[in-house]
Design a protein around this motif. Structure first.
Motif, PDB file in Angstrom:
ATOM      1  N   SER A   1      -7.662  18.859   5.380  1.00 29.12           N
ATOM      2  CA  SER A   1      -6.738  19.760   6.537  1.00 29.12           C
ATOM      3  C   SER A   1      -5.506  19.014   7.182  1.00 29.12           C
ATOM      4  O   SER A   1      -3.992  19.914   7.029  1.00 29.12           O
ATOM      5  CB  SER A   1      -7.027  21.020   6.655  1.00 29.12           C
ATOM      6  N   PHE A   2      -6.391  18.752   8.020  1.00 30.61           N
ATOM      7  CA  PHE A   2      -5.778  17.668   9.411  1.00 30.61           C
ATOM      8  C   PHE A   2      -4.475  16.627   8.834  1.00 30.61           C
ATOM      9  O   PHE A   2      -3.323  16.956   9.066  1.00 30.61           O
ATOM     10  CB  PHE A   2      -6.532  16.915  10.797  1.00 30.61           C
ATOM     11  N   LEU A   3      -4.782  16.466   8.008  1.00 25.50           N
ATOM     12  CA  LEU A   3      -4.246  14.970   7.405  1.00 25.50           C
ATOM     13  C   LEU A   3      -2.750  16.031   6.914  1.00 25.50           C
ATOM     14  O   LEU A   3      -2.378  15.367   6.312  1.00 25.50           O
ATOM     15  CB  LEU A   3      -4.687  13.913   6.142  1.00 25.50           C
ATOM     16  N   GLU A   4      -2.948  16.769   6.049  1.00 21.52           N
ATOM     17  CA  GLU A   4      -2.495  18.047   5.340  1.00 21.52           C
ATOM     18  C   GLU A   4      -1.161  18.561   6.001  1.00 21.52           C
ATOM     19  O   GLU A   4       0.187  18.429   5.941  1.00 21.52           O
ATOM     20  CB  GLU A   4      -2.596  19.379   4.359  1.00 21.52           C
ATOM     21  N   LEU A   5      -1.681  18.897   7.128  1.00 25.32           N
ATOM     22  CA  LEU A   5      -0.504  19.226   8.180  1.00 25.32           C
ATOM     23  C   LEU A   5       0.250  18.335   8.964  1.00 25.32           C
ATOM     24  O   LEU A   5       0.738  19.124  10.389  1.00 25.32           O
ATOM     25  CB  LEU A   5      -1.627  20.269   9.000  1.00 25.32           C
ATOM     26  N   LEU A   6      -0.332  17.425   8.787  1.00 27.51           N
ATOM     27  CA  LEU A   6       0.750  15.809   9.491  1.00 27.51           C
ATOM     28  C   LEU A   6       1.799  15.640   8.346  1.00 27.51           C
ATOM     29  O   LEU A   6       1.543  15.188   7.263  1.00 27.51           O
ATOM     30  CB  LEU A   6       0.078  15.312   9.910  1.00 27.51           C
ATOM     31  N   ASP A   7       3.037  15.606   9.013  1.00 26.99           N
ATOM     32  CA  ASP A   7       4.368  14.019   8.292  1.00 26.99           C
ATOM     33  C   ASP A   7       4.472  12.635   9.055  1.00 26.99           C
ATOM     34  O   ASP A   7       3.742  12.829   9.847  1.00 26.99           O
ATOM     35  CB  ASP A   7       5.726  15.101   8.985  1.00 26.99           C
ATOM     36  N   VAL A   8       4.736  12.204   7.955  1.00 26.47           N
ATOM     37  CA  VAL A   8       3.810  10.706   7.894  1.00 26.47           C
ATOM     38  C   VAL A   8       5.474  10.446   7.177  1.00 26.47           C
ATOM     39  O   VAL A   8       5.419  10.470   5.978  1.00 26.47           O
ATOM     40  CB  VAL A   8       3.048  10.454   7.420  1.00 26.47           C
ATOM     41  N   SER A   9       5.670   9.151   7.753  1.00 25.43           N
ATOM     42  CA  SER A   9       6.414   8.653   7.359  1.00 25.43           C
ATOM     43  C   SER A   9       6.325   7.279   6.614  1.00 25.43           C
ATOM     44  O   SER A   9       6.610   5.863   7.513  1.00 25.43           O
ATOM     45  CB  SER A   9       7.460   8.353   8.204  1.00 25.43           C
ATOM     46  N   GLY A  10       5.286   7.733   6.532  1.00 25.76           N
ATOM     47  CA  GLY A  10       4.796   6.692   5.480  1.00 25.76           C
ATOM     48  C   GLY A  10       3.799   7.512   4.170  1.00 25.76           C
ATOM     49  O   GLY A  10       3.845   7.787   3.720  1.00 25.76           O
ATOM     50  N   HIS A  11       2.489   6.225   3.874  1.00 28.79           N
ATOM     51  CA  HIS A  11       1.449   6.739   3.015  1.00 28.79           C
ATOM     52  C   HIS A  11       0.494   6.684   3.387  1.00 28.79           C
ATOM     53  O   HIS A  11      -0.148   6.900   4.883  1.00 28.79           O
ATOM     54  CB  HIS A  11       1.349   6.009   2.554  1.00 28.79           C
ATOM     55  N   LYS A  12      -0.297   8.357   2.722  1.00 26.41           N
ATOM     56  CA  LYS A  12      -1.462   8.678   3.947  1.00 26.41           C
ATOM     57  C   LYS A  12      -2.930   8.603   2.878  1.00 26.41           C
ATOM     58  O   LYS A  12      -3.072   8.695   2.019  1.00 26.41           O
ATOM     59  CB  LYS A  12      -1.278  10.235   3.785  1.00 26.41           C
ATOM     60  N   PHE A  13      -4.095   8.430   3.519  1.00 25.05           N
ATOM     61  CA  PHE A  13      -5.107   7.948   2.914  1.00 25.05           C
ATOM     62  C   PHE A  13      -6.418   8.094   4.102  1.00 25.05           C
ATOM     63  O   PHE A  13      -6.329   8.752   5.438  1.00 25.05           O
ATOM     64  CB  PHE A  13      -5.083   5.609   3.400  1.00 25.05           C
ATOM     65  N   GLY A  14      -7.594   8.978   3.354  1.00 28.47           N
ATOM     66  CA  GLY A  14      -8.195   9.658   3.926  1.00 28.47           C
ATOM     67  C   GLY A  14      -9.517   9.298   3.870  1.00 28.47           C
ATOM     68  O   GLY A  14      -9.738   8.978   2.496  1.00 28.47           O
TER      69      GLY A  14
ATOM     70  N   HIS B   1       3.800  14.340  17.076  1.00 26.71           N
ATOM     71  CA  HIS B   1       4.584  13.878  18.668  1.00 26.71           C
ATOM     72  C   HIS B   1       4.538  12.504  18.442  1.00 26.71           C
ATOM     73  O   HIS B   1       4.982  11.394  19.343  1.00 26.71           O
ATOM     74  CB  HIS B   1       4.863  14.541  19.930  1.00 26.71           C
ATOM     75  N   GLN B   2       3.056  12.367  18.772  1.00 25.63           N
ATOM     76  CA  GLN B   2       2.689  10.498  18.731  1.00 25.63           C
ATOM     77  C   GLN B   2       2.125   9.369  17.275  1.00 25.63           C
ATOM     78  O   GLN B   2       2.366   8.149  18.230  1.00 25.63           O
ATOM     79  CB  GLN B   2       0.911  10.726  19.065  1.00 25.63           C
ATOM     80  N   LEU B   3       2.210  10.280  15.982  1.00 27.09           N
ATOM     81  CA  LEU B   3       2.271   9.052  15.342  1.00 27.09           C
ATOM     82  C   LEU B   3       3.956   8.331  15.122  1.00 27.09           C
ATOM     83  O   LEU B   3       5.433   8.959  15.354  1.00 27.09           O
ATOM     84  CB  LEU B   3       2.270  10.151  13.561  1.00 27.09           C
ATOM     85  N   THR B   4       4.020   7.346  14.659  1.00 23.80           N
ATOM     86  CA  THR B   4       5.079   6.277  14.201  1.00 23.80           C
ATOM     87  C   THR B   4       5.130   6.041  12.772  1.00 23.80           C
ATOM     88  O   THR B   4       4.293   6.563  12.700  1.00 23.80           O
ATOM     89  CB  THR B   4       4.329   5.302  14.881  1.00 23.80           C
ATOM     90  N   PRO B   5       6.576   5.372  12.934  1.00 21.73           N
ATOM     91  CA  PRO B   5       6.390   4.980  11.128  1.00 21.73           C
ATOM     92  C   PRO B   5       5.349   4.227  10.638  1.00 21.73           C
ATOM     93  O   PRO B   5       5.174   3.276  11.290  1.00 21.73           O
ATOM     94  CB  PRO B   5       7.762   4.804  11.488  1.00 21.73           C
ATOM     95  N   GLY B   6       4.928   4.023   9.520  1.00 19.12           N
ATOM     96  CA  GLY B   6       3.803   3.363   9.253  1.00 19.12           C
ATOM     97  C   GLY B   6       3.078   4.464   8.310  1.00 19.12           C
ATOM     98  O   GLY B   6       2.867   5.571   8.395  1.00 19.12           O
ATOM     99  N   ASN B   7       1.606   3.829   7.311  1.00 12.27           N
ATOM    100  CA  ASN B   7       1.166   4.336   6.834  1.00 12.27           C
ATOM    101  C   ASN B   7       0.046   5.197   8.045  1.00 12.27           C
ATOM    102  O   ASN B   7      -0.647   4.656   9.477  1.00 12.27           O
ATOM    103  CB  ASN B   7      -0.006   3.008   6.205  1.00 12.27           C
ATOM    104  N   LEU B   8      -0.836   5.741   7.533  1.00 10.02           N
ATOM    105  CA  LEU B   8      -2.077   6.650   8.784  1.00 10.02           C
ATOM    106  C   LEU B   8      -2.833   6.762   7.680  1.00 10.02           C
ATOM    107  O   LEU B   8      -2.996   7.261   5.889  1.00 10.02           O
ATOM    108  CB  LEU B   8      -0.967   8.000   8.445  1.00 10.02           C
ATOM    109  N   LEU B   9      -3.891   6.368   8.349  1.00 14.32           N
ATOM    110  CA  LEU B   9      -5.663   6.471   8.042  1.00 14.32           C
ATOM    111  C   LEU B   9      -6.103   7.439   8.676  1.00 14.32           C
ATOM    112  O   LEU B   9      -6.423   7.528   9.806  1.00 14.32           O
ATOM    113  CB  LEU B   9      -6.091   4.932   7.852  1.00 14.32           C
ATOM    114  N   ASP B  10      -7.087   8.356   7.862  1.00 19.20           N
ATOM    115  CA  ASP B  10      -7.522   9.277   8.330  1.00 19.20           C
ATOM    116  C   ASP B  10      -9.148   9.261   8.543  1.00 19.20           C
ATOM    117  O   ASP B  10      -9.345   9.055   7.114  1.00 19.20           O
ATOM    118  CB  ASP B  10      -6.848  10.904   8.233  1.00 19.20           C
TER     119      ASP B  10
END
Length: 275
Positions: A105-118, A89-98
């Motif tokens: 697994s945490f990153l996998e289970l989150l929906d992101v309207s951007g690109h994911k990096f861990g 609920h707190q995520l905003t549009p854009g890229n996410l860095l874990d």
């Protein structure tokens, strides 16, 4: 199906402008399976699609598959589902860095309207993360104090139970970007602490104070519930945390005869915006 190295190369080709060389801070180009910066510092993709940006040896001793596999089992069994729902609920549009992404697994289970990096310093963790083949993300071995990501390249920095470097977080966050940090609260995993004969109460005061220094107008949300451990995951629960490192093998065998049946999840989710 693409090989992991080819999948990672494609992902990097699409996002090359989001990276920077950790040695000289110039931009990268992708040449086959190699990242090459303007000063010709070169980082190669491994067969698993991971890049090692570290200047020191990765951790192959402490945070290993032996701990990450039980943790993955419990995450995928839903132990952190309410926490992840609140983060979502707190995520905003854009890229996410874990930050300190472990086995992913945490990153996998989150929906992101951007690109994911861990990233992590644990070799087993980032290698296991690439086994999550349905996830579109890039994982690396990276130094928290010198991230290989470009200035203002991330909308959200996610920091779940891992150390922080607020100088680097500020650098990589876009204007108005946020840090979402999850920290244990007083009763977090109290059943595990009790089983191991450790103090049950956890004090997060120092971590909370440091976050407040960097984000004076931060918000926090308390999450507190009990998770019924499936019988097949009760042994996993005993092995999922560094707390286990304090216990002798003899004691572990004795505790394993009657493992906890519940797990208390008690955390604070802190949210702070870059001004």
């Amino acid at each position: 199906m693409l090989k992991k190295i080819d999948k990672a190369a494609q992902y990097l080709a699409q996002n090359i402008d989001l990276l920077r060389c950790p040695l000289c801070h110039t931009s990268f180009r992708l040449d086959g399976y190699a990242l090459i910066c303007d000063n010709r510092h070169t980082y190669n993709l491994s067969k698993k699609g991971v890049v090692n940006f570290l200047t020191i040896k990765p951790d192959t001793t402490h945070y290993t598959r032996k701990m990450f596999e039980p943790r993955r089992n419990l995450i995928q069994a839903g132990m952190y589902a309410p926490v992840l729902k609140a983060i979502q609920h707190q995520l905003t549009p854009g890229n996410l860095l874990d930050v300190g992404s472990g086995e992913g697994s945490f990153l996998e289970l989150l929906d992101v309207s951007g690109h994911k990096f861990g990233f992590d310093i644990a070799l087993d963790g980032v290698n296991m993360a690439t086994d999550l083949t349905e996830m579109q993300a890039f994982f690396s071995l990276s130094d928290l104090t010198n991230l290989p990501f470009a200035d203002q390249s991330m909308a959200t920095v996610l920091n779940i139970f891992t150390p922080s470097n607020y100088r680097e977080f500020d650098r990589v966050l876009s204007h108005g970007g946020q840090v979402v940090k999850v920290i244990p609260d007083r009763y977090y995993l109290q059943e595990l602490r009790s089983a191991f004969g450790l103090p049950v109460d956890y004090d997060n005061g120092d971590v909370l104070a440091k976050f407040s220094e960097n984000f004076p107008d931060f918000t926090q949300k308390e999450i507190h519930y009990e998770f019924d451990l499936p019988e097949q995951q009760r042994q996993d629960f005993l092995s999922m945390s560094p707390l286990e490192w304090r216990i002798s093998e003899t004691d572990k065998l004795e505790i394993a005869k009657n493992p906890p049946k519940k797990a208390t999840i008690h955390v604070q989710i802190l949210q702070g915006y870059k001004s």
